[in-house]
Every structure is written in structure tokens, then in C-alpha cells.
Design a protein around this motif. Structure first.
Motif, mmCIF file in Angstrom:
data_model
loop_
_atom_site.group_PDB
_atom_site.id
_atom_site.type_symbol
_atom_site.label_atom_id
_atom_site.label_comp_id
_atom_site.label_asym_id
_atom_site.label_seq_id
_atom_site.Cartn_x
_atom_site.Cartn_y
_atom_site.Cartn_z
ATOM 1 N N ASP A 29 0.834 -1.192 0.000
ATOM 2 C CA ASP A 29 0.000 0.000 0.000
ATOM 3 C C ASP A 29 0.874 1.248 0.000
ATOM 4 O O ASP A 29 1.949 1.279 0.614
ATOM 5 C CB ASP A 29 -0.907 -0.016 1.230
ATOM 6 C CG ASP A 29 -1.873 1.157 1.238
ATOM 7 O OD1 ASP A 29 -2.380 1.509 0.165
ATOM 8 O OD2 ASP A 29 -2.117 1.712 2.334
ATOM 9 N N LEU A 30 0.427 2.277 -0.691
ATOM 10 C CA LEU A 30 1.164 3.535 -0.773
ATOM 11 C C LEU A 30 0.406 4.631 -0.042
ATOM 12 O O LEU A 30 -0.818 4.749 -0.195
ATOM 13 C CB LEU A 30 1.347 3.953 -2.237
ATOM 14 C CG LEU A 30 2.085 2.988 -3.167
ATOM 15 C CD1 LEU A 30 2.139 3.569 -4.582
ATOM 16 C CD2 LEU A 30 3.485 2.692 -2.670
ATOM 17 N N VAL A 103 -7.291 -1.334 -2.259
ATOM 18 C CA VAL A 103 -6.837 -2.163 -3.375
ATOM 19 C C VAL A 103 -6.904 -1.381 -4.688
ATOM 20 O O VAL A 103 -6.005 -1.473 -5.532
ATOM 21 C CB VAL A 103 -7.670 -3.456 -3.477
ATOM 22 C CG1 VAL A 103 -7.359 -4.208 -4.770
ATOM 23 C CG2 VAL A 103 -7.400 -4.350 -2.272
ATOM 24 N N GLY A 104 -7.950 -0.614 -4.879
ATOM 25 C CA GLY A 104 -8.166 0.088 -6.136
ATOM 26 C C GLY A 104 -7.104 1.098 -6.514
ATOM 27 O O GLY A 104 -6.690 1.152 -7.683
ATOM 28 N N PRO A 105 -6.630 1.955 -5.590
ATOM 29 C CA PRO A 105 -5.627 2.951 -5.978
ATOM 30 C C PRO A 105 -4.372 2.341 -6.583
ATOM 31 O O PRO A 105 -3.894 2.802 -7.623
ATOM 32 C CB PRO A 105 -5.332 3.673 -4.654
ATOM 33 C CG PRO A 105 -6.602 3.564 -3.883
ATOM 34 C CD PRO A 105 -7.141 2.205 -4.219
ATOM 35 N N THR A 327 -13.417 -5.424 -4.096
ATOM 36 C CA THR A 327 -12.176 -6.164 -4.324
ATOM 37 C C THR A 327 -11.811 -7.171 -3.244
ATOM 38 O O THR A 327 -11.160 -8.175 -3.525
ATOM 39 C CB THR A 327 -11.006 -5.180 -4.463
ATOM 40 O OG1 THR A 327 -10.904 -4.404 -3.246
ATOM 41 C CG2 THR A 327 -11.224 -4.259 -5.639
ATOM 42 N N SER A 328 -12.213 -6.908 -1.996
ATOM 43 C CA SER A 328 -11.713 -7.733 -0.896
ATOM 44 C C SER A 328 -12.619 -7.575 0.316
ATOM 45 O O SER A 328 -13.197 -6.504 0.537
ATOM 46 C CB SER A 328 -10.283 -7.315 -0.532
ATOM 47 O OG SER A 328 -9.865 -7.913 0.660
ATOM 48 N N ASN A 332 -8.526 -2.900 3.595
ATOM 49 C CA ASN A 332 -7.080 -2.753 3.402
ATOM 50 C C ASN A 332 -6.439 -4.099 3.707
ATOM 51 O O ASN A 332 -5.944 -4.330 4.807
ATOM 52 C CB ASN A 332 -6.524 -1.657 4.312
ATOM 53 C CG ASN A 332 -5.076 -1.314 3.984
ATOM 54 O OD1 ASN A 332 -4.487 -1.863 3.057
ATOM 55 N ND2 ASN A 332 -4.497 -0.402 4.752
ATOM 56 N N PRO A 333 -6.464 -5.032 2.746
ATOM 57 C CA PRO A 333 -6.009 -6.391 3.012
ATOM 58 C C PRO A 333 -4.517 -6.451 3.313
ATOM 59 O O PRO A 333 -3.761 -5.539 2.945
ATOM 60 C CB PRO A 333 -6.349 -7.135 1.721
ATOM 61 C CG PRO A 333 -6.428 -6.080 0.679
ATOM 62 C CD PRO A 333 -6.927 -4.859 1.365
#
Length: 688
Positions: A29-30, A103-105, A327-328, A332-333
Motif C-alpha cells: 500500500d502507498l 486495493v483500487g488505488p 475487491t476484498s 485494506n487487506p
């Protein structure tokens, strides 16, 4: 000794988890600063523009105390030709509108990287971009060509973090407003378009003609499409574009794949799979341009500064197909489930995870936004009419040498260029269809050349497919009666005062599946049948490549034989040839006058998308731009002209039912043979 062993083990584990390995790069993650820096690094004058919402549309910035930001928008296309190609299909990849769904970003950022780096690498020969792709690991030359095609033949807006404030704070809302309840469709109040996130999408949709949107979320695992609003509750939640929604979602699901303990996406309508919402973005993106049912569209109250345009006064022509990717289960997986870059386009990759899966899903959406036809193989074969040969045998022009095979793929043109197809020989062609799920018709046609191919292919395409040409195609291929073909084309030429025999059919029509055919709608990409007719057997186009077309079409062109004739002798030869060949339709050409000609593969696709009465409202024709662009020739839409004076748009959607390949340029010689002077394989348009 135990101490040294522990040190060695720690070093080993550290290397295994590093972000730059020989087997690709692991994803993590960023934070917003890192995300913004990564986006800024993608500036490419030829293939991308990057601008923040404040600079582009005078929106924002978003603020929370001392924190403020303006999200960046990445626009990916061939910027030079985009100025002239006003019908280039537009789509949006939205990484997030809820800042805590992560996940999307990163998935959208990686999608932008692949597109821009690939175009820079194979078109501009930019060494740094090639090295960046090399560092990702396992991205073949064939895959780079496909990515470069998508980068340059679509107009894609990628917004990794539209809710930049929520991303910074890792919060769902945008300054206290839930963006996904902030749109003026199917809501009870006029308090809408209050968040900067919603204003960004209002601006994008008002100044563009977006055909498809992928919007990423988190908190469950599902891939949904319309309807998702409270005025279309399940089970009556099928939209007028349900067939296209279903087919495209299945293709996205299949190419996305499964990984580790994560199953494939569940696919279906949002109201049946997720839950209905009031003022949701998905329904507004799809229906705000056409659903004028009383009370459905609200007039929003104005918010923001006096310097901002009044976004509430805009009436965008919203008719996009929208795919909601949840997505999950975890918003924030954990990093271990995000995956890595190695063989990122292969669902079977050992580094597949949440990010690679959704990159593939996004790329499939970008591919399917518009149909295309690619020539895949040319070779010289013995003539089917050679009485001295009882068996049809093939002689490839590629000479069988690996170096020549590699040249064929790397240059995108066949070694047949400049060589003659003479008496006793014939030209065998193969092609495939992309940007679609099913092929209703595909055939070869002779044309006189049109000037300006390389610089303005869009104008050439428009000049080729006139309404009368479309009518000609319909008349020619509506039935299997080939005896009427010559009289139909003769009538067409007389109506248009054409002295020679062109245009003229070069093959019978075929039907089947597109390159993305998954046998029996299989949900597991591992079941793809690699024994089918494949690309040239080169290492770059191996049978294990997930991008290998699953379905081909083929035909044979003979220099002196013409299939369409009332001659009983030639008709019997036609029957003989068709009986001889199992997977090929034998065709021919008459001895043309000396000169230059185009041989084009045409296709008609996905006509079942255009059927009336698929959902609700009842008995309505499909309303989306994407469906009408390929099924309705009279469809022509532009942005509603009430935009702010300083922002102009020339984008449009023009319907057409037939789609051409890049022409094969052929010179007919005075000996009656013909030479191939130019051909582009696999839609590698930038090669001459």
C-alpha cells in the motif's frame, strides 16, 4: 554457529520480501505522498497527460484543517492523433471514492504504468520504460504490443484516488460527505454534488463521452453492474443493457482469475449481490443521460466557492456501462495478499494477488470498450486448384528460421512483404477479433486505397464505412446465396458512379467467437485450449501466453481464381475447395488491373447486445453508448453544450455495425500476380 545461522536466515527472509527481485516486485500500500509521486513519474508527452482537479476543472482543493489536496487525473492515449480522432472510445478507471478502501488505488496506478510504459517502450523505443517493464518480470513482447495498442487506441482516464482527502486520512468520507451517496439520481433530497469527489466525476462526465467505467471498492468480493438503485429493486433489477453487462463482467472475471484462497469474483447485478443505495455513483453514471422519470434526477443545491463553476447546472449525457468491483472482504487487506508484478497478465502467476487480478480486470474492460480486427498470420500455400496436387500443402514465407520468426513478431509485418503470389500459389490469411465477446460476421473485402492511412486512420475508417457500404455488407451477407453477390456489387457501383469493380468481396462471411472466448463460459482461465490455431510459433507468442487469441478466422486469396461467378466450372471448383478445407473458407480474386489495392478484414460483433426488452424499464432499447456504438448506426451523441465557457469538448460517440482491420496493401503486377507491399500484424499500427 546458531547466531550466524539466524543472521543468514534473517537476510534471506529480508531478500524474499524485498520490493525489487529477479522474479518481479512485491506490492504494498502507498500513502498519498508516495502515490502522488508515482503518478507524477508517468508523465509522457506522447502517451499521457497528468493534471490535478484544481488545475483542470477549478475544483477544490479538498480540505480538512491544515490538510488539503487535489487529486491527480491520468489521461492515457496517443495524444497527437487524439486531437483529430473525436470518436476514440473513452472510459474511466476509478481507484477509489472511499479513502479507506485501498486495493483500487494501487491497481489503477499499475494499470496506468503498464499502458504508458509499454507505449513508450515499443513505440518510442524508450529504454527506461523497457527496463521498468523488465523489472516487473514476465511481460513478454506480445503483451507489450497489446498494452501499447490499448494505450493508444483508447482515451482512458485513470484516477487512482479521487477522494484524496479520504486516502490521506484513511477514511471513507470526503470532508464528512460519503461520495457514493452524493449523486443526483434516485435520491430524496437535493443535497448532492457537495463533495469534491462527486464534482470531479460531474466534470468528467460533462466534458467527455464515457462509454465504460470501472469503480473499485472494498469490504466484500463481488463484480456488479446495474441496477443498484432503490427504484429498481431485485428481482426487477436487470437494466436495458443487461446482455452487455453480463458478457463483459464475465470476461473481466475470467481474465482477473482467482489466486491462493481467493475465488473468482461473483458476478451479477448490484441490487442482487451488494445492496441498493440512494444517490449512488454507479446508477448516475449509467442513467442520468436518459432516465427522466419524474423525481429521479434531482436539481442539486450549489456548494463550493464562488470561483468554481456551478456544477449543479450541468446535465451530462451519462450512458456508461459501470462495473463495481468490490475487491476484498478487508478494505485494506494484508500486504501478503496484494501479490507481485511477476507475469502480472497471467492469472496463473505465482505472484498473483489482489493487485494483479484487478489490473487484469481493468485491462479487459479497456480492451472491450470498442471492437477491433487484427491480422495474425500470412503465408503462401499451394493453390487449391492445382490439379497436380491432391493434398493441400502449406509453404510458410517465414522460412522456418527462428530469427525470421522473431523478426515477424518484433516488426509486426510479414516476410511476405514485397514477395509475389503467382500462378499455382495462393495467400492464406488469419485474423482475430477483439474488443467484443461474439462475432456475428467477419469477412474480407477489396477496396481502392484511401489517402492518409498512417496519420489519420480514424478518418480513413469513417470514409470506408459509409451508410451505403453498410447496406452493401448487409445485402451481401444476409444470406448464403453467393450467386447474387456479383449483381449486388454491380448495382452498388452503378449507384455510386464507380467505373471499376471496387469495392468487391474477397471472402464469404464467417461467424464465431472473439479472441477472448472462454470455452463454455469457463470461470477458470487454466482451461483455455492452447491446441487451437495459435499465433506464429515464436517464443514471444507461446501457446501458454494468456493473451493468445482463442479463436481465429482464415481465408485463402488466389491470384487468378474468382469464387463469385455464375460459371458452372468455377462453381464446381468452389465446392471442391470448400470440401477440401475444414477450417478455412476458400476465396479468390479476379485478375485485377495493375495497381494498388487494399484487402481489409471486416467484422460485426455482439448484435445480441442491441435487443429490446432486456430489463427495466420494460420494453426499452439498450441505452448505453457502448452498446449503441456497435449495434446502432444512427447513434450519434455529443456532450450537452452547457459547459463553462473556458472548457470545451469535441468528443462524440458515433454508432457503426462494421469494424475494419488495418488494410493489407497489395500491388497487382502486369503478370497477374500480386505483391504484398505493407501489412500490420496483431494491430501493431505504428509499424510501417
Amino acid at each position: 554457529l546458531p547466531f550466524l545461522f539466524i543472521i543468514f536466515l534473517l537476510m534471506y527472509l529480508r531478500n524474499c520480501g524485498s520490493n525489487d527481485t529477479s522474479d518481479g516486485q512485491n506490492f504494498q500500500d502507498l500513502n498519498y505522498k508516495m502515490l502522488k509521486e508515482s503518478i507524477s513519474s508517468l508523465i509522457s508527452p506522447q502517451f499521457s497527460s497528468i493534471v490535478d482537479a484544481k488545475s483542470l476543472y477549478n475544483i477544490g482543493p479538498s480540505k480538512d484543517g491544515t490538510i488539503k489536496c487535489s487529486p491527480q487525473l491520468i489521461r492515457v492515449s496517443d495524444m497527437e492523433s487524439l486531437k483529430f480522432d473525436v470518436t476514440r472510445p473513452q472510459l474511466i478507471i476509478s481507484g477509489e471514492i472511499h479513502g479507506d478502501e485501498r486495493v483500487g488505488p494501487l491497481s489503477s496506478l499499475l494499470t496506468a504504468r503498464l499502458l504508458i510504459w509499454s507505449a513508450n517502450c515499443v513505440i518510442s523505443k524508450n529504454l527506461e520504460s523497457c527496463q521498468q517493464l523488465d523489472a516487473m518480470g514476465g511481460i513478454s513482447l506480445a503483451q507489450r504490443y497489446w498494452l501499447a495498442f490499448l494505450a493508444t487506441r483508447r482515451d482512458t482516464y485513470i484516477i487512482p484516488a479521487a477522494n484524496c482527502l479520504g486516502h490521506i486520512l484513511s477514511k471513507r468520507d470526503d470532508a464528512g460527505i460519503d461520495p457514493n451517496r452524493d449523486f443526483p439520481y434516485s435520491r430524496s433530497t437535493n443535497k448532492c454534488i457537495q463533495s469534491n469527489t462527486a464534482k470531479i466525476f460531474m466534470a468528467l462526465m460533462s466534458f467527455n463521452m464515457v462509454q465504460l467505467v470501472v469503480t473499485f471498492h472494498g469490504g466484500m468480493v463481488a463484480l456488479g453492474y446495474e441496477w443498484g438503485s432503490k427504484n429498481h429493486m431485485a428481482p426487477n433489477d436487470a437494466s436495458p443493457d443487461d446482455a452487455a453487462n453480463s458478457d463483459i463482467a464475465l470476461a473481466m472475471k475470467n481474465f482477473g482469475g482467482a489466486f491462493h484462497n481467493e475465488k473468482h469474483y461473483s458476478v451479477g447485478r448490484i441490487n442482487s449481490m451488494v445492496y441498493p443505495v440512494e444517490g449512488g455513483m454507479e446508477d448516475w453514471l449509467y442513467a442520468a443521460g436518459w432516465d427522466h422519470t419524474a423525481g429521479i434526477l434531482r436539481n442539486c443545491s450549489r456548494s463550493g466557492t464562488a470561483a468554481e463553476p456551478d456544477w449543479t447546472q450541468l446535465r451530462p449525457e451519462n450512458r456508461a456501462l459501470v462495473f463495481l468491483a468490490e475487491t476484498s472482504n478487508a478494505k485494506n487487506p494484508p500486504m501478503v495478499s496484494l501479490g507481485g508484478s511477476y507475469q502480472i497478465l497471467d492469472p496463473k502467476s505465482k505472484q498473483s494477488g489482489h493487485i494483479p487480478r484487478n489490473v487484469r480486470l481493468s485491462l479487459m474492460a479497456i480492451d472491450l470498450v470498442e471492437p477491433y480486427v487484427c491480422l495474425s498470420h500470412l503465408s503462401v500455400v499451394e493453390s487449391p486448384f492445382n490439379s497436380r496436387r491432391s493434398k493441400f500443402r502449406k509453404r510458410s514465407m517465414m522460412k522456418g528460421e527462428d530469427a525470421h520468426r522473431r523478426q515477424l513478431v518484433s516488426e509486426g509485418s510479414s516476410e511476405s512483404k514485397g514477395q509475389a503470389v503467382s500462378a499455382g500459389r495462393a495467400l492464406q490469411l488469419q485474423w482475430y477479433v477483439g474488443g467484443a465477446t461474439s462475432v456475428d460476421r467477419t469477412f474480407l473485402f477489396w477496396h481502392r486505397p484511401v489517402e492518409g492511412l498512417h496519420n489519420h486512420w480514424h478518418t480513413v475508417r469513417a470514409s470506408l464505412l459509409t451508410p451505403s457500404m453498410e447496406t452493401l455488407f448487409d445485402q451481401l451477407f444476409a444470406s448464403s446465396d453467393t450467386t447474387q453477390i456479383e449483381s449486388i456489387t454491380r448495382h452498388y457501383r452503378s449507384m455510386h458512379h464507380q467505373q471499376d469493380m471496387f469495392p468487391f468481396p474477397a471472402s464469404l462471411s464467417q461467424s464465431g467467437k472473439s479472441r477472448w472466448h472462454f470455452p463454455s463460459n469457463a470461470v477458470d482461465p487454466h482451461t483455455w485450449n492452447s491446441s487451437q490455431t495459435s499465433w506464429p510459433s515464436d517464443a514471444e507468442y507461446s501457446t501458454t501466453d494468456p493473451l493468445q487469441p482463442k479463436s481465429h478466422f482464415s481465408a485463402i486469396i488466389h491470384p487468378s481464381f474468382r469464387i463469385f461467378s455464375n460459371s458452372s466450372k468455377e462453381s464446381s471448383m468452389t465446392a471442391k475447395v470448400i470440401n477440401m478445407l475444414t477450417d478455412n473458407i476458400a476465396v479468390g480474386m479476379k485478375s485485377f488491373p495493375v495497381g494498388k489495392y487494399w484487402l481489409i478484414a471486416w467484422t460485426m460483433v455482439d448484435q445480441h447486445y442491441g435487443e429490446r426488452g432486456q430489463g427495466y424499464p420494460r420494453d426499452m432499447h439498450p441505452q448505453s453508448h457502448l452498446v449503441n456504438a456497435r449495434t446502432n448506426s444512427s447513434w450519434c451523441k455529443r456532450p450537452v453544450d452547457i459547459a463553462p465557457k473556458n472548457i470545451k469538448s469535441d468528443r462524440m460517440v458515433q454508432g457503426r455495425r462494421y469494424w475494419p482491420s488495418i488494410p493489407i496493401e497489395i500491388d497487382v503486377t502486369n503478370t497477374g500476380s500480386f505483391r504484398i507491399s505493407k501489412v500490420h500484424l496483431h494491430c501493431i499500427w505504428w509499424k510501417s
